[in-house]
Design an enzyme around this catalytic site. Structure first.
Site, mmCIF file in Angstrom:
data_model
loop_
_atom_site.group_PDB
_atom_site.id
_atom_site.type_symbol
_atom_site.label_atom_id
_atom_site.label_comp_id
_atom_site.label_asym_id
_atom_site.label_seq_id
_atom_site.Cartn_x
_atom_site.Cartn_y
_atom_site.Cartn_z
ATOM 1 N N GLU A 74 0.691 -7.996 -5.952
ATOM 2 C CA GLU A 74 0.315 -8.847 -4.813
ATOM 3 C C GLU A 74 -1.062 -9.469 -4.971
ATOM 4 O OE1 GLU A 74 3.771 -6.591 -3.735
ATOM 5 O OE2 GLU A 74 1.828 -5.921 -4.540
ATOM 6 N N PHE A 97 7.139 -7.849 1.901
ATOM 7 C CA PHE A 97 6.981 -7.237 3.221
ATOM 8 C C PHE A 97 5.500 -7.226 3.555
ATOM 9 C CE2 PHE A 97 10.911 -5.495 1.608
ATOM 10 C CZ PHE A 97 11.761 -5.491 2.704
ATOM 11 N N HIS A 143 7.527 -0.877 5.027
ATOM 12 C CA HIS A 143 8.319 -2.092 5.151
ATOM 13 C C HIS A 143 8.309 -2.655 6.579
ATOM 14 C CE1 HIS A 143 9.809 -0.457 1.401
ATOM 15 N NE2 HIS A 143 10.470 -1.570 1.156
#
Length: 340
Positions: A74, A97, A143
């Site tokens: 990420e 997510f 999540h």
């Protein structure tokens, strides 16, 4: 030509019925078709079309140079998007997510949010970070987070959260055309919950403008994202059972807030509640409550109620529905404030 018309008005474009995730995909397709500088990058966004299929078909239409499958990193995804934005592109970085966004937090708050001020306006970072967020789908740990307050607190970032398909497409297009970085939160609980008429052409829903979803005179309830629907259900139930007239304000943009709409609604009703699924402490409900106190204290007739998630990590699916504000809990909180 873009339009800010609401559903049901003549936008000059054909209409199709889409759910929220389809509207997100349509918004991406619309802008990518019109602007070669828009690129999409993230984990599995290409050949697989995204974990929720929000980018389905884009790889086939625009190719691997504009729909880019990345490693599971990420910080690298967002860092690359910042570089692309500074180089004249308009990247859309997907976090699978919201709970996976934390490795990229440093890139967002130390770089994306600060480059305009650091360069005295010489550079801006026109990028969008999309993140499915919130609970209700019985997903594993990490999540189902709702941590919008992290990003609302950071100057230089705009934070958007749609609650309808029409708004999802229009807000996303507006975010893509904005010169500054936008965190675009997509409530996955309602990705496929309902369909709505959405113009096939290009249109914008302006950032930083709330929508009054239901007009009322007894209490103002402020909410956003997936909590808008149960709030509207609670409002209808209260009208039918108790004759309570609830005004529901969907904020749509969480930063910068539409303070004018918030305050004007409160001045009309004198009572307020805030509904969000994030934890209560230091959540956005506290900021809204404080703003009302500062701007409209003399109109206040009761304490402002916060109807929220709990100050715990999002639980696993066995008690997830208890954690989220459901229509019954929202109804009870509103009634408590009205009867004060």
């Amino acid at each position: 030509m873009s339009s800010t018309a609401e559903p049901g008005t003549d936008t000059g474009a054909p209409i199709e019925k889409l759910n929220l995730v389809e509207a997100v995909c349509d918004g991406l397709y619309t802008e990518m078709s019109q602007h070669d500088d828009v690129v999409v990058l993230g984990e599995d966004v290409g050949k697989n079309g995204g974990v929720f299929r929000a980018t389905a078909g884009l790889y086939e239409e625009f190719g691997e140079e504009r729909v880019i499958d990345t490693p599971l990193a990420e910080a690298g995804i967002v860092g690359s998007a910042i570089g692309l934005a500074l180089s004249g592109m308009r990247p859309v970085a997907e976090m699978q997510f919201m709970g996976f966004i934390y490795p990229a937090f440093d890139q967002l708050v130390s770089h994306a949010a600060r480059l305009r001020s650091r360069s005295h306006g010489q550079y801006t970072v026109p990028m969008v970070v999309r993140a499915p967020y919130g609970g209700g789908i019985h997903a594993p740990e990490h999540h189902s987070e709702s941590k919008e307050a992290f990003f609302v607190h950071e100057p230089g970032l705009k934070v958007v959260c749609p609650s309808t398909p029409y708004d999802a497409k229009g807000l996303l297009i507006a975010a893509l055309r904005d010169p500054d970085p936008v965190i675009f939160l997509e409530p996955k609980l309602i990705y496929r919950a309902f369909k709505q008429e959405v113009p096939t052409g290009s249109y914008e829903v302006p950032l930083s403008e709330a929508s009054v979803r239901r007009e009322g005179s007894d209490i103002s309830v402020y909410t956003w994202g997936a909590m808008t629907r149960p709030t509207l259900i609670a409002a209808d139930n209260l009208a039918d059972e108790y004759g309570v007239d609830v005004e529901v304000v969907d904020l749509r943009t969480l930063s910068p807030l539409d303070i004018e709409t918030i305050v004007e609604s409160f001045k009309k009703t004198g009572r307020a509640a805030v509904v969000h699924e994030a934890p209560k402490t230091a959540g956005l409900g506290a900021e809204i409550s404080s703003t009302i106190q500062e701007e409209a204290l003399l109109h206040q007739e009761a304490p402002i109620k916060r109807i929220t998630g709990f100050d715990t990590p999002m639980p696993l699916h066995g008690v997830e529905d208890y954690y989220l504000p459901q229509a019954v809990r929202i109804q009870d909180g509103i009634l408590e404030t009205v009867e004060f």
